[in-house]
Scaffold this active site. Structure first.
Site, mmCIF file in Angstrom:
data_model
loop_
_atom_site.group_PDB
_atom_site.id
_atom_site.type_symbol
_atom_site.label_atom_id
_atom_site.label_comp_id
_atom_site.label_asym_id
_atom_site.label_seq_id
_atom_site.Cartn_x
_atom_site.Cartn_y
_atom_site.Cartn_z
ATOM 1 N N GLU A 33 0.913 -1.323 0.073
ATOM 2 C CA GLU A 33 0.091 0.112 -0.036
ATOM 3 C C GLU A 33 0.801 1.267 -0.044
ATOM 4 O OE1 GLU A 33 -3.369 0.003 -0.101
ATOM 5 O OE2 GLU A 33 -3.095 -1.950 -0.725
ATOM 6 N N SER A 47 -40.977 -27.297 -21.334
ATOM 7 C CA SER A 47 -42.299 -26.660 -22.317
ATOM 8 C C SER A 47 -42.551 -25.332 -21.770
ATOM 9 C CB SER A 47 -43.235 -27.599 -22.209
ATOM 10 O OG SER A 47 -43.013 -28.967 -22.827
#
Length: 828
Positions: A181, A452
């Site tokens: 960092e 279906s």
């Protein structure tokens, strides 16, 4: 004769020089002219009296003045014009570059002085609190749609954090964090000028990524004090506090406070909680490889969780280790020998209080995804005390859970189910059940073949092309490209309407309908499904309704062979319920911070008309009889509904793998799926095959009845006319005129059978069998009273037995949706 010293200036030259100077002064200023003349005469007399003598070392105390016969010294450029006259002097022009330079100097001064002044004023007035005085933890609460019933919570780090001292944090872990960092943490003044300039530039340019490049001190100040608003003033405030903090606090104090504050994912705030969440151990017990994993997650806590994104996490881990080597904190040989360590599963993360075990946990997951998509950060979620109002209706959700529990009681434990309910008027998800394990597999969000239940999209496309519900199709078996298409249990309706074929769920009729479409029928059906709400890309599936190579859908699309999610089916059917108006499904209605700031408010949801109301309402009309047809699953109180069952077969085994029931009322659309995790055959407690009209339909009816209890019965709109027919015609097959004579019975056919007369010896023996054509004539057809004659718009079956052609009704259909088909209800 030169004696080696400076010779005296002759008097006439002194007088000439003095006269010339006086003349130039008078040219520039007439008022000086008189004084110049007098002064010259006076000085001339004085010069005559005080002329220095010649000698070895003559000294000239001042320049002699006078006007002798000698000529004047050379004039400076820009003097009088030719002729030596005393005319006026030309004004000197200013250089434009001099103006530019002066403006540049002013701008540079402003750029340096103004910010410096602001910085010094702010620096002198800002106070830096002690780390113990900073409170950043608040609960985020998720409410149901009523705003009071609590659905879930995002627990603050208060119960998931243990502050540790710098001595408890291994040096290798500190170095890993610095390498990840802020690699010059111990030498910088607490802030990064380059990062501030970049943030200022990005804010001016309006970039969404404005910010970044912050030091560890700045990150701590942002997280603990000033927030992460994307503005230049916030960044300046952060910079001032960071600078002052860096002077008042030791670097170790800053690093300790930072590591005890920041978020590491998995609900873990602070380095000690993160150590337990990822490795199940205290921070002091971490080895260098494990410490680098935690340091790597800081940049993007959730996205760099090794369990969710192993590739990205390992890439960042390598970056951290390389930074430790370059900083002299890790030997290259040790670096080369390191292996990426294993982390514990998130579900087992020690001390993580954010997990939810029941069905609500899966809803929470969907809510968090939606918040992230809306730009609400994890930091805001965990520190702003958010009040999140979801769209989940308490009554509908309870109805879904109760219906599942009641229906599945006593059924095989291998069975799984999913339920999703969507409001057609808003797109709000009202009920969501993806399984009992809130951290397990979410079947409501899983790609599953709909069978279906997908036929309604093919019907919508046929209507869009102007073919009404009275269009006739042959329902006998059909073979295409060597593949034979049949119907469940061999059912047929002869030549019947597409509305009748939908009610009976006849594969053959819909297959012929698709083949009859001009152009690419399968692609047209897929496009219609996308219009209605099936996403073009489905998480976990990829590009939807197509082959794996992206080569477009094949003929099986109309029978539901491609994967969709229960959430998608509920949403697409909701578009039909809303007469073709699409509204995106969503889980979050409003988000407010603890101080009343509104981060998100959907308000009234705008819709988009995807298909015409006539097309959508005709599809709905064709679906209205199906709930009754599917084992009497009409809704309570005579409430209108439109439904479709679906079953996906398990290869060519004759078994079912997935079963669906999807349907809606004007108020609610609900999709129910049933299957297994393993994808094996579906059998109920009695050993029977599970169709959509069985257990899924039971769950659907229970959910809808419970969710809509007390809600007035809504009515579907009357469908508009398409191809001369409005809605379902009152007939379902061509009219067959009554025969005036009995049909002749065809003679039996001769057959041969083998008869064994002795052991091992058989001879053919002729015999008789009924003529199969007599049986074909006896095939049951949808009937009507032959004495009434053909109904309005009903085609007449040719007497010679040839194929009938569709004759659209010229507007005489009643659109009542009764279907008028005959036959006993069947399982689908």
């Amino acid at each position: 004769m030169n004696t080696g010293g400076r010779q005296a200036v002759p008097a006439h030259l002194q007088r000439a020089a003095t006269s010339d100077r006086a003349e130039r002064v008078s040219d520039r200023n007439p008022r000086v002219q008189a004084r110049a003349g007098a002064g010259t005469a006076e000085r001339t007399r004085g010069d005559d009296r005080t002329r220095p003598p010649t000698g070895a070392n003559p000294a000239v105390s001042r320049r002699p003045q006078g006007g002798g016969p000698g000529g004047p010294p050379p004039r400076r450029p820009g003097g009088e014009g030719p002729g030596g006259g005393g005319g006026s002097r030309r004004p000197k022009k200013k250089s434009p570059w001099k103006i530019v330079r002066r403006v540049a100097y002013v701008i540079m001064a402003l750029l340096i002085v103004a910010p410096s002044t602001m910085f010094l004023v702010a620096y002198s007035t800002v106070d830096v609190p002690k780390a113990g005085d900073l409170k950043t933890n608040q609960v985020a609460t998720m409410f149901m749609a009523d705003g009071t019933s609590v659905l879930s919570k995002v627990v603050p780090p208060e119960g998931n954090r243990t502050d540790v001292s710098i001595d408890q944090i291994p040096p290798h872990l500190r170095n890993a964090v610095i390498a990840a960092e802020d690699r010059d943490f111990y030498t910088n003044p607490g802030f990064s000028i380059s990062g501030f300039v970049r943030a200022a530039r990005d804010n001016v340019m309006g970039k969404a990524s404005a910010g970044g490049g912050s030091t560890i001190t700045q990150q701590y100040v942002k997280n603990a004090m000033v927030g992460d608003e994307r503005s230049l003033s916030r960044k300046l405030h952060e910079l001032v506090i960071s600078a002052k903090m860096a002077r008042q606090w030791s670097k170790d104090d800053i690093l300790t406070a930072y590591l005890n504050t920041i978020y590491f994912g998995r609900g873990a705030y602070g380095i000690d909680a993160a150590s337990k969440a990822y490795f199940g151990k205290k921070v002091s017990e971490l080895d260098p490889a494990e410490g680098a994993v935690l340091a790597a997650t800081i940049q993007q806590p959730s996205n760099l969780d090794p369990e969710k994104n192993p590739k990205g996490a390992q890439t960042r881990w390598n970056y951290v280790l390389d930074g430790m080597v370059s900083g002299g904190h890790l030997a290259q040989a040790d670096r080369a020998a390191m292996q990426y360590p294993a982390v514990i599963p998130a579900a087992q993360a020690a001390g993580d209080k954010t997990m939810d075990g029941g069905p609500e946990g899966l809803i929470k997951t969907q809510v968090l995804k939606e918040l992230e998509a809306a730009g609400i950060s994890e930091h805001e979620l965990n520190t702003e005390g958010l009040q999140i109002t979801t769209t989940i209706d308490a009554k509908a959700q309870q109805a879904a859970v109760d219906s599942v529990n009641k229906t599945m009681d006593g059924e095989p434990e291998i069975l799984r189910t999913a339920v999703v309910s969507v409001d057609p008027k808003t797109g709000a998800v009202r009920a969501y059940y993806g399984g009992t394990d809130g951290q397990g597999y979410d079947f409501a969000n899983a790609g599953l073949p709909p069978g279906s239940s997908f036929k309604v999209f093919g019907l919508a496309e046929n209507l869009e092309m102007g073919k009404p519900l009275s269009t006739l199709y042959d329902s006998s078996p059909v073979t295409v490209n060597g593949i034979k298409i049949t119907n469940v249990e061999g059912e047929q309706c002869g030549m019947c309407t597409i509305a009748e074929a939908l009610k009976r769920s006849l594969n053959t009729s819909f297959y012929r309908m698709m083949l009859d479409m001009p152009g690419n029928g399968p692609q047209k059906i897929a496009d219609m499904a996308h219009k209605l709400g099936i996403p073009e890309n489905i998480p976990g599936v990829g590009k939807s309704l197509t082959e794996a190579d992206g080569n477009g859908p094949n003929n099986g699309v109309v029978l539901g062979q491609y994967q969709v999610r229960p959430l998608d089916m509920a949403s697409a059917y909701a578009t039909l319920a809303a007469s073709g108006m699409y509204r995106a499904p969503h889980f979050v209605q409003k988000v407010v911070t603890s101080d009343g700031t509104i981060l998100l408010d959907r308000g009234e949801t705008a819709g988009e008309q995807r298909i015409s109301a006539a097309v959508a309402d005709n599809v709905t009309d064709a679906m209205k009889p199906i709930a009754q047809w599917s084992r009497n699953h009409n809704l309570a109180g005579g409430r209108d509904s439109a439904t479709k069952t679906g079953t996906n077969q398990l290869g060519d085994t004759g078994e079912n793998r997935d079963s669906w029931m999807v349907g809606f009322t004007p108020e609610l659309s609900t999709a129910v799926w049933m299957g297994t995790e393993q994808g094996v055959k579906l059998r109920n407690a009695n050993g029977g095959m599970i169709y959509g009209s069985g257990l899924p339909a039971d769950i659907w009816k229970g959910t809808m009845d419970g969710a809509l209890k007390g809600v007035p019965n809504g009515k579907f709109p009357k469908p508009g006319t398409i191809g001369g027919q409005a809605g379902v015609p009152s007939w379902s097959a061509p009219y067959t005129a009554p025969s005036t004579t009995d049909a002749p019975v065809l003679p039996p056919v001769i057959t041969q059978s083998q008869v064994e007369i002795l052991p091992g010896i058989t001879i053919p023996v002729p015999g008789l069998a009924p003529n199969p054509q007599n049986q074909q004539r006896a095939q049951p057809q949808p009937s009507q009273d032959p004495g009434t004659g053909p109904m309005s718009g009903q085609p007449v079956a040719p007497a010679d037995g040839s194929t009938v052609t569709t004759a659209p009704n010229p507007g005489g259909g009643n659109g009542n949706g009764n279907g008028n088909g005959n036959g006993a209800p069947r399982s689908r």
